[in-house]
Design an enzyme around this catalytic site. Sequence first.
Site, short mmCIF file in Angstrom:
data_model
loop_
_atom_site.label_atom_id
_atom_site.label_comp_id
_atom_site.label_asym_id
_atom_site.label_seq_id
_atom_site.Cartn_x
_atom_site.Cartn_y
_atom_site.Cartn_z
N VAL A 26 0.82 -1.21 0.00
CA VAL A 26 0.00 0.00 0.00
C VAL A 26 0.85 1.27 0.00
O VAL A 26 0.34 2.37 -0.21
CB VAL A 26 -0.97 0.04 1.19
N SER A 49 -8.38 2.38 15.64
CA SER A 49 -8.18 1.61 16.87
C SER A 49 -8.59 2.46 18.05
O SER A 49 -8.55 3.70 17.98
CB SER A 49 -6.71 1.21 17.01
N TYR A 86 1.89 4.02 16.73
CA TYR A 86 0.61 3.41 16.37
C TYR A 86 -0.55 4.36 16.68
O TYR A 86 -1.47 4.53 15.86
CB TYR A 86 0.45 2.10 17.13
N ALA A 144 -0.45 7.61 16.87
CA ALA A 144 -0.41 8.73 15.93
C ALA A 144 -1.00 8.33 14.58
O ALA A 144 -1.76 9.08 13.96
CB ALA A 144 1.03 9.22 15.75
N SER A 145 -0.66 7.12 14.13
CA SER A 145 -1.15 6.67 12.82
C SER A 145 -2.66 6.44 12.85
O SER A 145 -3.38 6.85 11.93
CB SER A 145 -0.43 5.39 12.39
N ILE A 150 -9.06 -7.72 20.11
CA ILE A 150 -9.72 -8.69 19.24
C ILE A 150 -8.90 -9.96 19.17
O ILE A 150 -7.67 -9.93 19.12
CB ILE A 150 -9.91 -8.11 17.82
#
Length: 250
Positions: free
Chosen positions: A65, A143, A156, A158-159, A191
């Site tokens: 991606v 998330s 993570y 921040a993204s 999860i």
Amino acid sequence: MNTSHLDMYEKICVVTGAARGLGRTISETLAKAGAKRVYACDINMAPAESWIGDYPNITAITLDVCNASALAILSQRILDEQGRVDVLVNNAGITRDALLGKMSETEWDQVLDVNLKGVFLMTQAMLPLIKVHGKGSIVSISSVVGTDGNIGQTNYAASKGGIIAMTKGWAKELVHGGAQIRANCIAPGFINTEMTQAVPEKVLEKMAARIPLGALGEPQDIAEGVLFLASDRARYITGQVLKIDGGLVL
């Protein structure tokens, strides 16, 4: 044929991070819901070899991606084969956890590149195909870490927070000229995926104890949320973040 129960009937869908985990379940759910074609994309499609053959309406695509040239090739292929895209699910993501004082620039860059830049590039590449009919749904997997933060996950968080911000901007931008292009996020909690199955049982028990509903979620819980937001049942919902976390973050 009665298609009233098939929310994805005749729809063209694209899912990233689709070889395993959430992406696999999302791809399978869209296919079962009647999608004409699901393009299941992943940088490593090998894990999909065990299941993808069960779905004649799923096409496996090996794809990075972060590679804009590869995305352009995919866009042209889908245009030639289908003429449009109705649903884009941005699911591809990685983690490189470390406390702030110990997180390397490389760990920061890797996560931001895949989780945020990858979502930007993928959406940008698919947008002309979504605009063909002026109608479609973009569902991006964020998330609860993106909404509420977490220790050791600066990159993570921040993204995933960035995905939410981009999505809200798209919800406003992509309706210009009367278009009906919706953009929403799903924010999963804990999860039960391959990643969590590698966690020691005692740690999992502590995680579950923090959840009001008393258990980790299943990939199908997330896939059902994606299916709803992707479908015409959610035609009046855009710019929203749907938390599917068993009440973990309230």
